[in-house]
Design an enzyme around this catalytic site. Structure first.
Site, short mmCIF file in Angstrom:
data_model
loop_
_atom_site.label_atom_id
_atom_site.label_comp_id
_atom_site.label_asym_id
_atom_site.label_seq_id
_atom_site.Cartn_x
_atom_site.Cartn_y
_atom_site.Cartn_z
N ASP A 127 64.66 49.89 75.12
CA ASP A 127 64.91 49.38 76.48
C ASP A 127 66.05 48.35 76.51
OD1 ASP A 127 62.29 49.97 75.58
OD2 ASP A 127 61.39 49.28 77.44
N ASP A 142 64.92 40.78 78.44
CA ASP A 142 64.97 41.48 79.74
C ASP A 142 65.85 40.77 80.76
OD1 ASP A 142 63.32 43.70 79.17
OD2 ASP A 142 61.56 42.43 79.29
N1 GLY Z 1 60.99 47.77 79.56
C1 GLY Z 1 59.64 48.07 79.64
C2 GLY Z 1 59.35 49.43 80.12
O1 GLY Z 1 60.22 50.29 80.19
O2 GLY Z 1 58.22 49.67 80.44
#
Ligand code: GLY
Length: 429
Positions: free
Chosen positions: A206, A148
Site C-alpha cells: 500500500d 499513510d
Molecule cells: N491501506 C490499507 C488497506 O488497503 O486496507
C-alpha cells in the site's frame, strides 16, 4: 441512361445513404457515467451535511462477522487467527455509519471525493464541503506515526492544490512530505509503514500509494530529495515485494541491513495468497512512478502487473473477490475498492502504452459495472456512501462487504480520468 449517368446516380444514392447513416449512427451510451456522478453528488451532500460538526469523517458502515464464515473464507480454523480479530461492533451500531478521526489512514478520501465530484460538475456546494473537510485535516501536518500520510494529505490537500490553490496548502503538503521522509531508512532503501506489530521494519505494498505526495513536494519546492526517496522506495519494493508471476506479498519486513526478515499478509487470505487490493495498489503505484519519472522500467512493470490482474480476476463483472485465492463461490465477498483503484490506474496506463485500448476497455467494463445497481447505491441509502460491496480486512473481521470511502474516491477519480480521455463533459452526457 448512359453508363456515366448511371454511375453518377449510384454515387449520389450511396452518398445520401452514407450521410444519413452518419446522422443516425448510435452515439456511445455514457448515461452510466452521468448516473454515477449524479448519485455521488447527492450522496456526498447528504453525508457532508450530516457529519458536519462532528470533527470526523465518514469511513464505512459497521458490519459484524460470523466466525464460521471467516474460517471458510480463510480455510483455517478459528484458533489460527483469533488473535487478529477485532471486537465485534456493538449490536446497536451494526449497519450504522462508521466515522473516523483525522489521524485515521482513510481521512483524506472523503474530502478528496468531494473535490473530484466538484471538478466533474462544478457544483459550488460540493466545493464548500470539500474546503471544510480538507481544513479539518490540518493537524495531520504534525503527525509522523504512519506511512499513510500520503493517502491522507495528497488525496485531500493535493486535490485542493489542483482545484483551489493557495500557499497554506503548499506548506501543509511539504511539511507532511518531510514527515513521511523521516520514516525513510537509507540502509534499507524504504519508508517504514507501520509502528505496531512485531516486525523489525514492515513495509506494505500500500505504501506505493504514498509516493505521489513526495513527487508533488519535489515539484513544489524544486528540491529533488523527496523524489529521490520515492524512487528508492519504489525500487526496493520492486525487488523484494513481488513473486515471479507479478503478484505481490502484502507485508515485507526488513532486517536493518536491508535483507528480508519476513514476508507475510495482514489483510489477505494467507501469506502466499494474492490479496486483491494489494495487487491494485501495486499497479497504481508503478503507473504513478512512470508518470513522475519517465523511467520505462516502471511502466513495463506496471503493465506486467496489469496483465496479471486481467488474467487472475475471474468474476464475470471484473469486480474481484476480496482475495484472488479466496474460495470461489456466491458468498465470497467482492472488493469494489480494488476494482476502482485498478480502473483508475488502467485508464492512466492506457495512455502510456501502444496497446492501451485493451486496458481502457477493461477499465470501462469495471466502471460500467460499478455504476450499475449491483454496486452503485440508490440515493438516500448506503449511509450516504456511493458504492457498495467492498472488503476492508476480512482476516481481522473488519469491514466485510461494506462501502469504503476509498472505493468511492478511486471510483470518482476513475470517472474523471475516463471522461477526460473520451473527451466527454458533464454537459454533453
Ligand atoms: N491501506 C490499507 C488497506 O488497503 O486496507
Amino acid at each position: 441512361m448512359n453508363s456515366m449517368k448511371k454511375n453518377l446516380v449510384l454515387f449520389a444514392s450511396f452518398a445520401v445513404i452514407a450521410l444519413s447513416a452518419c446522422k443516425t449512427a448510435p452515439q456511445e451510451d455514457y448515461s452510466w457515467v452521468k448516473k454515477g456522478i449524479d448519485t455521488a453528488t447527492e450522496q456526498l451532500k447528504l453525508t457532508g451535511e450530516e457529519v458536519k460538526g462532528t470533527e470526523q469523517l465518514p469511513r464505512s458502515i459497521r458490519t459484524g462477522y460470523d466466525m464460521n464464515f471467516l474460517c471458510q473464507q480463510l480455510e483455517r480454523d478459528s484458533l489460527t487467527f483469533k488473535d487478529s480479530l477485532r471486537a465485534q461492533p456493538a449490536a446497536e451500531d451494526l449497519g450504522k455509519r462508521r466515522l473516523c478521526g483525522v489521524h485515521d489512514w482513510t481521512s483524506g478520501f472523503f474530502p478528496g471525493t468531494l473535490w473530484y465530484t466538484y471538478e466533474l460538475n462544478n457544483d459550488e456546494a460540493l466545493k464548500a464541503l470539500a474546503i471544510d473537510y480538507t481544513n479539518l485535516l490540518n493537524p495531520v501536518r504534525y503527525y509522523k506515526g504512519t506511512h499513510d500520510l500520503g493517502f491522507m494529505i495528497n488525496c485531500s490537500y493535493g486535490n485542493a492544490l489542483r482545484l483551489s490553490a493557495n500557499d497554506s496548502i503548499k506548506a501543509v503538503m511539504v511539511e507532511t512530505a518531510d514527515n513521511l521522509c523521516s520514516r525513510f531508512n537509507d540502509s534499507i532503501g524504504a519508508i517504514r509503514s507501520w509502528d505496531f506489530g512485531t516486525w523489525n521494519f514492515p513495509v506494505i505494498i500500500d505504501n506505493m500509494m504514498n509516493l505521489d505526495l513526495l513527487f508533488t513536494a519535489s515539484k513544489l519546492t524544486g528540491d529533488s530529495k523527496y523524489k529521490e526517496v520515492a524512487v528508492k522506495h519504489a525500487d526496493t519494493t520492486m525487488k523484494y515485494h513481488f513473486r515471479p508471476d507479478y503478484t505481490c506479498w502484502h507485508v515485507v519486513s526488513y532486517n536493518n541491513d536491508g535483507t528480508v526478515e519476513r514476508r507475510q499478509t495482514h489483510q489477505g487470505k494467507n501469506d502466499d495468497s494474492s490479496w486483491a487490493r494489494g495487487q491494485a495498489w501495486a499497479v497504481y503505484g508503478y503507473v504513478a512512478c512512470y508518470r513522475e519519472t519517465g523511467d520505462k522500467k516502471y511502466l513495463d512493470f506496471a503493465q506486467k502487473i496489469a496483465d496479471m490482474i486481467m488474467e487472475r480476476v475471474k468474476t464475470d463483472d471484473l469486480i474481484p473477490l476480496w482475495d484472488y485465492d479466496a474460495p470461489q463461490g456466491e458468498n465470497t465477498p467482492r472488493d469494489a475498492s480494488a476494482a476502482s483503484v485498478t480502473a483508475s490506474a488502467l485508464i492512466e496506463m492506457s495512455t502510456m502504452v501502444p496497446d492501451g485500448k485493451k486496458y481502457l476497455d477493461y477499465a470501462e467494463t469495471i466502471l460500467k459495472n460499478l455504476s450499475s445497481d449491483a454496486y452503485l447505491a440508490k440515493v438516500g441509502t448506503n449511509q450516504g456512501f456511493i458504492l457498495m460491496h467492498s472488503t476492508g480486512s476480512l482476516p481481522n473481521g473488519s469491514e466485510i462487504d461494506t462501502p469504503l470511502n476509498y472505493a468511492d474516491y478511486y471510483y470518482m477519480e476513475a470517472l474523471k480520468r475516463f471522461i477526460d480521455l473520451k473527451g466527454i463533459t458533464i454537459q454533453n452526457l
